[in-house]
Design a protein around this motif. Structure first.
Motif, mmCIF file in Angstrom:
data_model
loop_
_atom_site.group_PDB
_atom_site.id
_atom_site.type_symbol
_atom_site.label_atom_id
_atom_site.label_comp_id
_atom_site.label_asym_id
_atom_site.label_seq_id
_atom_site.Cartn_x
_atom_site.Cartn_y
_atom_site.Cartn_z
ATOM 1 N N LEU A 1 0.811 -1.210 0.000
ATOM 2 C CA LEU A 1 0.000 0.000 0.000
ATOM 3 C C LEU A 1 0.850 1.268 0.000
ATOM 4 N N ALA A 2 2.131 1.128 0.148
ATOM 5 C CA ALA A 2 3.015 2.290 0.083
ATOM 6 C C ALA A 2 3.633 2.448 -1.306
ATOM 7 N N TRP A 3 3.649 1.385 -2.096
ATOM 8 C CA TRP A 3 4.373 1.414 -3.363
ATOM 9 C C TRP A 3 3.574 0.885 -4.539
ATOM 10 N N GLY A 4 2.455 0.277 -4.312
ATOM 11 C CA GLY A 4 1.730 -0.375 -5.394
ATOM 12 C C GLY A 4 0.758 0.532 -6.117
ATOM 13 N N PRO A 5 -0.185 -0.071 -6.823
ATOM 14 C CA PRO A 5 -1.161 0.697 -7.603
ATOM 15 C C PRO A 5 -2.128 1.509 -6.734
ATOM 16 N N VAL A 6 -2.355 1.088 -5.514
ATOM 17 C CA VAL A 6 -3.124 1.891 -4.556
ATOM 18 C C VAL A 6 -2.118 2.326 -3.514
ATOM 19 N N GLN A 7 -1.927 3.640 -3.374
ATOM 20 C CA GLN A 7 -0.860 4.118 -2.508
ATOM 21 C C GLN A 7 -1.375 4.999 -1.385
ATOM 22 N N PHE A 8 -0.908 4.705 -0.188
ATOM 23 C CA PHE A 8 -1.131 5.550 0.981
ATOM 24 C C PHE A 8 0.241 5.779 1.607
ATOM 25 N N ARG A 9 1.015 6.627 0.974
ATOM 26 C CA ARG A 9 2.356 6.924 1.472
ATOM 27 C C ARG A 9 2.229 7.999 2.546
ATOM 28 N N ILE A 10 2.278 7.570 3.780
ATOM 29 C CA ILE A 10 2.083 8.472 4.912
ATOM 30 C C ILE A 10 3.072 9.638 4.868
ATOM 31 N N PRO B 1 0.841 18.302 -4.710
ATOM 32 C CA PRO B 1 1.309 16.921 -4.583
ATOM 33 C C PRO B 1 0.267 15.890 -5.027
ATOM 34 N N VAL B 2 -1.004 16.207 -4.846
ATOM 35 C CA VAL B 2 -2.062 15.275 -5.247
ATOM 36 C C VAL B 2 -2.078 15.143 -6.767
ATOM 37 N N ILE B 3 -2.128 16.257 -7.458
ATOM 38 C CA ILE B 3 -2.215 16.235 -8.929
ATOM 39 C C ILE B 3 -0.935 15.682 -9.548
ATOM 40 N N ALA B 4 0.217 16.146 -9.079
ATOM 41 C CA ALA B 4 1.487 15.688 -9.661
ATOM 42 C C ALA B 4 1.642 14.174 -9.532
ATOM 43 N N ASN B 5 1.363 13.648 -8.344
ATOM 44 C CA ASN B 5 1.489 12.207 -8.147
ATOM 45 C C ASN B 5 0.418 11.436 -8.895
ATOM 46 N N ALA B 6 -0.807 11.956 -8.927
ATOM 47 C CA ALA B 6 -1.899 11.253 -9.609
ATOM 48 C C ALA B 6 -1.663 11.150 -11.112
ATOM 49 N N ALA C 1 -6.760 5.899 -8.210
ATOM 50 C CA ALA C 1 -6.292 5.266 -6.970
ATOM 51 C C ALA C 1 -5.186 6.084 -6.303
ATOM 52 N N THR C 2 -4.215 6.505 -7.084
ATOM 53 C CA THR C 2 -3.118 7.299 -6.528
ATOM 54 C C THR C 2 -3.639 8.657 -6.075
ATOM 55 N N GLY C 3 -4.496 9.264 -6.873
ATOM 56 C CA GLY C 3 -5.058 10.567 -6.512
ATOM 57 C C GLY C 3 -5.857 10.521 -5.226
ATOM 58 N N ILE C 4 -6.681 9.499 -5.066
ATOM 59 C CA ILE C 4 -7.486 9.371 -3.837
ATOM 60 C C ILE C 4 -6.582 9.119 -2.633
ATOM 61 N N GLY C 5 -5.637 8.196 -2.774
ATOM 62 C CA GLY C 5 -4.718 7.910 -1.673
ATOM 63 C C GLY C 5 -3.903 9.135 -1.290
ATOM 64 N N GLN C 6 -3.412 9.841 -2.292
ATOM 65 C CA GLN C 6 -2.613 11.046 -2.059
ATOM 66 C C GLN C 6 -3.473 12.133 -1.384
#
Length: 190
Positions: free
Chosen positions: A33-42, A113-118, A158-163
């Motif tokens: 969950l920190a590195w995969g397709p769904v990310q929640f990098r605290i 950070p949300v948009i750039a990572n997403a 997924a990345t956008g929501i997690g971010q």
């Protein structure tokens, strides 16, 4: 003048260390969950520091490079892991620059950070994950192997929501607390 430069470098170094350490702790605790397709990098919560000081831009970028290099070594992704080192760090840098530019409007600033990572991370993540033989939608048996466009679209959401969850649920309260306790004076740094 020398004290100002020294202070800037010290701030950037401390921010890099905090980001890298938080990323690696997240990797060990949350694993996929920190590195995969769904990310929640605290660790992405600390991107809010770019609202407070311009030193956070190089600090966050260097911290991301360091964390991604260590991840590359630990996870054994080989040359494909360099995609994360280069483009993941680019996403962090762009997000931090956005934060600094819009520092007077924190809720807008945190969109950086949300948009750039997403947009950036899902562009290379399918290539990286397919290269190591892993890409299914987490918590399902749905394989997106070989279907780049669906993988990218899924990754954007997924990345956008997690971010967004990490940056706004953890980062925004952190930013408010840092401002309340005058940890950094953003007027001084402008």
């Amino acid at each position: 003048m020398r004290n100002k430069k020294t202070s800037y470098v010290a701030q950037a170094g401390m921010i890099a260390a905090v980001y890298a350490a938080a990323t690696l702790i997240t990797m060990f605790l949350l694993q996929g969950l920190a590195w995969g397709p769904v990310q929640f990098r605290i660790s992405e919560a600390v991107t809010v520091l770019a609202v407070l000081t311009p030193a956070a831009v190089p600090g966050l970028t260097i911290g991301c490079v360091v964390a991604n290099l260590i991840s590359l070594a630990i996870n054994g992704t080989g040359a494909l892991g360099l995609l994360d080192v280069v483009f993941g760090s680019l996403a962090t840098c762009l997000g931090a620059l956005w934060c600094w530019k819009f520092r007077n409007r924190p809720k807008i600033a945190l969109l950086g950070p949300v948009i750039a990572n997403a947009l950036i991370v899902p562009a290379y993540l399918p290539i990286l994950l397919q290269g190591i033989g892993w890409y299914t939608i987490p918590f399902t048996d749905i394989s997106l192997d070989g279907a780049y466009l669906p993988m990218y679209v899924f990754g954007v959401f997924a990345t956008g929501i997690g971010q967004a969850l990490v940056v706004y649920v953890l980062g925004l309260p952190l930013l408010k607390a840092l401002k309340r306790f005058a940890v950094a004076d953003d007027r001084r740094a402008s």
